[in-house]
Design an enzyme around this catalytic site. Structure first.
Site, PDB file in Angstrom:
ATOM      1  N   SER A 134      46.356 -41.402  12.685  1.00  6.15           N
ATOM      2  CA  SER A 134      46.253 -42.755  13.230  1.00  6.15           C
ATOM      3  C   SER A 134      47.573 -43.206  13.842  1.00  6.15           C
ATOM      4  CB  SER A 134      45.844 -43.721  12.110  1.00  6.15           C
ATOM      5  OG  SER A 134      46.119 -45.060  12.454  1.00  6.15           O
ATOM      6  N   ARG A 141      44.463 -34.062  11.562  1.00 12.39           N
ATOM      7  CA  ARG A 141      43.107 -34.246  12.048  1.00 12.39           C
ATOM      8  C   ARG A 141      42.114 -33.552  11.124  1.00 12.39           C
ATOM      9  NH1 ARG A 141      41.440 -34.574  16.945  1.00 12.39           N
ATOM     10  NH2 ARG A 141      39.500 -35.004  15.847  1.00 12.39           N
ATOM     11  N   GLY A 142      40.830 -33.869  11.334  1.00 17.33           N
ATOM     12  CA  GLY A 142      39.769 -33.245  10.563  1.00 17.33           C
ATOM     13  C   GLY A 142      39.120 -34.226   9.615  1.00 17.33           C
ATOM     14  N   CYS A 183      40.640 -46.622  19.194  1.00 16.67           N
ATOM     15  CA  CYS A 183      41.141 -46.043  17.942  1.00 16.67           C
ATOM     16  C   CYS A 183      42.461 -45.299  18.108  1.00 16.67           C
ATOM     17  CB  CYS A 183      40.084 -45.145  17.295  1.00 16.67           C
ATOM     18  SG  CYS A 183      39.576 -43.747  18.300  1.00 16.67           S
ATOM     19  N   THR A 237      48.698 -38.141   8.723  1.00 16.06           N
ATOM     20  CA  THR A 237      47.766 -39.130   9.253  1.00 16.06           C
ATOM     21  C   THR A 237      47.514 -38.822  10.718  1.00 16.06           C
ATOM     22  OG1 THR A 237      47.377 -41.479   9.751  1.00 16.06           O
ATOM     23  CG2 THR A 237      49.657 -40.740   9.765  1.00 16.06           C
ATOM     24  N   ARG A 239      48.195 -46.241  14.653  1.00 15.01           N
ATOM     25  CA  ARG A 239      48.522 -47.498  13.959  1.00 15.01           C
ATOM     26  C   ARG A 239      49.311 -47.216  12.694  1.00 15.01           C
ATOM     27  NH1 ARG A 239      46.280 -49.737   9.498  1.00 15.01           N
ATOM     28  NH2 ARG A 239      44.594 -48.209   9.560  1.00 15.01           N
ATOM     29  N   ARG A 240      48.835 -46.272  11.877  1.00  9.65           N
ATOM     30  CA  ARG A 240      49.524 -45.977  10.623  1.00  9.65           C
ATOM     31  C   ARG A 240      50.908 -45.373  10.862  1.00  9.65           C
ATOM     32  NH1 ARG A 240      43.843 -43.826   8.532  1.00  9.65           N
ATOM     33  NH2 ARG A 240      43.082 -45.714   7.492  1.00  9.65           N
ATOM     34  N   LYS A 276      35.068 -48.867  12.345  1.00  5.11           N
ATOM     35  CA  LYS A 276      36.387 -48.753  12.959  1.00  5.11           C
ATOM     36  C   LYS A 276      36.432 -47.676  14.046  1.00  5.11           C
ATOM     37  CE  LYS A 276      38.387 -45.631   9.448  1.00  5.11           C
ATOM     38  NZ  LYS A 276      38.655 -44.510  10.336  1.00  5.11           N
ATOM     39  N   ASP A 277      35.435 -46.791  14.111  1.00  7.96           N
ATOM     40  CA  ASP A 277      35.409 -45.737  15.133  1.00  7.96           C
ATOM     41  C   ASP A 277      34.775 -46.193  16.440  1.00  7.96           C
ATOM     42  OD1 ASP A 277      36.626 -43.919  13.464  1.00  7.96           O
ATOM     43  OD2 ASP A 277      34.743 -42.991  12.802  1.00  7.96           O
ATOM     44  N   GLN A 279      37.726 -33.732   3.744  1.00  8.72           N
ATOM     45  CA  GLN A 279      37.894 -32.504   2.970  1.00  8.72           C
ATOM     46  C   GLN A 279      38.893 -31.564   3.644  1.00  8.72           C
ATOM     47  OE1 GLN A 279      34.828 -34.013   3.465  1.00  8.72           O
ATOM     48  NE2 GLN A 279      34.915 -34.773   1.362  1.00  8.72           N
ATOM     49  N   THR A 280      38.880 -31.508   4.976  1.00 10.76           N
ATOM     50  CA  THR A 280      39.850 -30.685   5.705  1.00 10.76           C
ATOM     51  C   THR A 280      41.264 -31.195   5.482  1.00 10.76           C
ATOM     52  OG1 THR A 280      38.246 -30.129   7.429  1.00 10.76           O
ATOM     53  CG2 THR A 280      40.567 -29.914   8.002  1.00 10.76           C
ATOM     54  N   ARG A 281      41.434 -32.497   5.494  1.00 12.26           N
ATOM     55  CA  ARG A 281      42.765 -33.075   5.280  1.00 12.26           C
ATOM     56  C   ARG A 281      43.253 -32.810   3.855  1.00 12.26           C
ATOM     57  NH1 ARG A 281      42.801 -38.757   8.711  1.00 12.26           N
ATOM     58  NH2 ARG A 281      41.159 -38.164  10.162  1.00 12.26           N
ATOM     59  N   ARG A 339      26.863 -38.108  12.496  1.00 10.25           N
ATOM     60  CA  ARG A 339      27.699 -36.917  12.461  1.00 10.25           C
ATOM     61  C   ARG A 339      27.433 -36.198  11.142  1.00 10.25           C
ATOM     62  NH1 ARG A 339      33.219 -39.525  12.601  1.00 10.25           N
ATOM     63  NH2 ARG A 339      34.036 -37.385  12.688  1.00 10.25           N
TER      64      ARG A 339
END
Length: 307
Positions: free
Chosen positions: A124, A144-145, A239, A122, A126-127, A78-79, A148-150, A8
């Site tokens: 996730s 999401r993103g 995920c 987040t 899970r989180r 993890k993905d 750097q976007t986050r 990616r």
């Protein structure tokens, strides 16, 4: 020999691809990067659970593996979905980075355990579920993103802090923004967190497979992730499912801690199994079976109905 590396195009994904390229280059194996956009990169206005967890960050790379336009695909371990088709395989796991989740903010006084109310971003499940369980005073927003976007959304005031994997934060050199390291005994990470996985098609020539594996695979990490992924596979997790698992090694003994948490955080099951290193995948399977028998099946059924 020339290895075509599919990746990616986010900064973190490129860091991972360059890391693999450097490991190959050290043995004078030539390689080139092929940038590929995935569904997870394209769809940013919905949570991962709404897109569907299977292959959201991997499908397009796997299509290119099958077509032979790339030799290997580089992923955050993890993905990767817990089960791969028979014509694909993970051929290497790199040495694992520190596995903790971390709280990232410009306000270094923030702590999840301090009782102070604030907003955490987040994407996730899970989180989110773990925050509801351990820190019900914390509000979460979907974030999401790429990293750097986050961080830009954090700057814009969408949240007070982000909850992220240390590995990505460290690799992008944002360590100075870490306000808190979350203890793994409570916030056990996602399966595979901290390692880079290399995927290949069964048709990859054996000389390329052997070269990649010899130069990039870290055997202790591989054993741990085999246990974790066997655990996740038996739970049919992905995920977007709030399942967690972390294996560690002490001499020839592997210890796996794993569990599942309900979406509302009210129910959390966690167990720990140990055994010989050679039985890594069996340990993962047995831990999953134990959790399912103790109510994990009901939690997972409710999770899937509500995602």
């Amino acid at each position: 020999m020339k290895i075509k590396i599919g990746t990616r195009s986010s900064r973190l994904a490129l860091w991972q691809a360059y890391y693999i390229q450097d490991l190959l280059k050290a043995a004078e194996v030539e390689s080139e990067l092929v940038l590929i956009e995935t569904k997870g990169d394209q769809i940013l206005d919905r949570s991962l659970s709404k897109i569907g967890s299977k292959g959201v960050f991997t499908q397009e790379l796997e299509d290119q593996l099958r077509a032979g336009t790339i030799d290997i695909a580089v992923h955050s371990a993890k993905d990767l979905q817990s089960s791969l088709p028979n014509d694909l395989a993970i051929i290497a796991f790199t040495e694992r980075e520190r596995v903790n989740d971390v709280l990232v903010s410009h306000d270094k006084s923030l702590s999840l355990t301090g009782g102070r109310e604030f907003v955490v971003g987040t994407s996730s499940t899970r989180r989110v579920a773990m925050l509801k369980h351990f820190c019900p005073h914390i509000t979460t927003v979907d974030m999401r993103g790429n990293l750097q976007t986050r961080l830009r959304k954090l700057e814009e005031g969408h949240c007070d802090a982000l909850l992220l994997a240390y590995a990505g934060v460290h690799r992008m050199e944002y360590d100075d923004m870490i306000a808190e390291y979350l203890p793994t005994q409570d916030f056990t990470p996602a399966v595979g967190q901290g390692s880079v996985a290399i995927e290949a098609a069964a048709s990859l020539p054996i000389d390329k497979l052997n070269a990649v594996r010899q130069l990039t695979n870290h055997a202790p990490t591989e054993a741990c992730l085999k246990a974790e992924r066997a655990f996740l596979r038996r739970l049919e997790g992905g995920c977007s499912i709030p399942v967690f698992g972390l294996a560690t090694l002490q001499d020839e003994t592997l210890t796996l801690t794993g569990g599942v948490v309900s979406l509302d955080g009210q129910e959390l099951l966690r167990e720990q199994f140990s055994g010989p290193l050679a039985d890594a995948e069996q340990i993962g399977h047995d831990l999953a079976e134990s959790l399912l028998a103790k109510g994990g099946d009901e939690i997972l059924r409710a999770v899937r109905q509500n995602l």
